[in-house]
Write an enzyme that holds these catalytic residues in place. Sequence first.
Site: not given
Length: 424
Positions: A86, A165, A172, A187, A191
């Site tokens: 990520h 989320d 947000r 967040s 996930k």
Amino acid sequence: MTTAFDAVDLIRTKRSGDRLAPEQIDWLIDAYTCGTVADEQMSAMAMAIFFQGLDDAELSRWTTAMIESGTRMHFRGLSRPTVDKHSTGGVGDKITLPLAPLVAACGAAVPQLSGRGLGHTGGTLDKMEAIPGWRADLSNDEMMHQLEAVGAVICAAGPGLAPADKKLYALRDVTGTVESIPLIASSIMSKKIAEGTSALVLDVKSGSGAFMKTEADARELARRLVGLGSAAGVHTSALLTSMEAPLGRAVGNGIEVAEAVEVLAGGGPHDVVELTLALAEKMVAAAGLDADPAEELRSGRAMDVWRQMVAAQGGDPDAPLPVARHSQDVAATSDGVVSGIDAMAVGVASWRLGAGRARKEDPVQAAAGIHLNVQVGDPVVAGQPLATLLTDTADAIPRAEEALVGAFTIGESAPRTSLVIDSL
């Protein structure tokens, strides 16, 4: 959940800098997901967290509550070890595209559940959708079959993964709380933990084009991300990388796909190749595999996996990518050496050309973006094209040019910088 709390009381608690109890966090996330807590109340809580933060215990409970708001996936039936990556987001960050097939070529299963872009940062799904026929939405069965047969999948996360989320992420963005370190960390990790991967490598970016503008903030985010993953039993590590200048030469959707294919073909910009290999080496090690990513790239096996991955999701790897209807060069005004390229300015300009979106529902142009004709360290002469603006909307070009005023710094020499700042 039997215990009920008052949302306003919890907002006041956090606004005052006090800790939220575990059962208060559980109730808040559940009630917000179900609609009992209204958007305006969660907006106030997000702002309170932005200013007061969450300590490690609060953050762990907050993340767990977001995971428990939905379903969990698992990959226990696969013959390959799973590892995911990520990135915290940047300009020209197309690394997932060559990285997923490269790590799959090394023997791993790479379940790359990705998202769409918002604002100045591009989304992996937006890039992939520039490929004719390619589809982002797969069923769990399709994903598992592709991971076993091909080794890599890039697709959208299903609605069942951390639905809390999904709601909070959208909130947000419209309340100015995107940059909150605990909210970013929860967040991402809600996930990724719910996704069920065994190992995770994080690319945490620092600089003008990143959400974390300073190295200190990026380090703190990396620390909290790694801590959350490790506590959940996921083998988690991170690279701290620079996002002062855009990655590579392509910033957009289709043109970033083209650059990713160049890398898989053995070429491409040196910085994109460097970061792809650095992350691949960490992912291969995290998966416990004995393979050399550089050799898999040289051999063409990573390109083979890319073609199989694209075709498995309905895409044509041989189809021409979209071409923009309008283009405009931005020229150097003096001789010298490119000593800096402002990543944020380039990201904003690309967004204005149509490569990004201001709202989730906005469409993007597959061919829009910016091709950088120079990178930091390149010599230039006055009148030389520094960048080429690409768009299907000619009226967008003047505003994109405005965003690029001062984006290119021309000096006598370029500073020595490292793309990879640290490994955590």
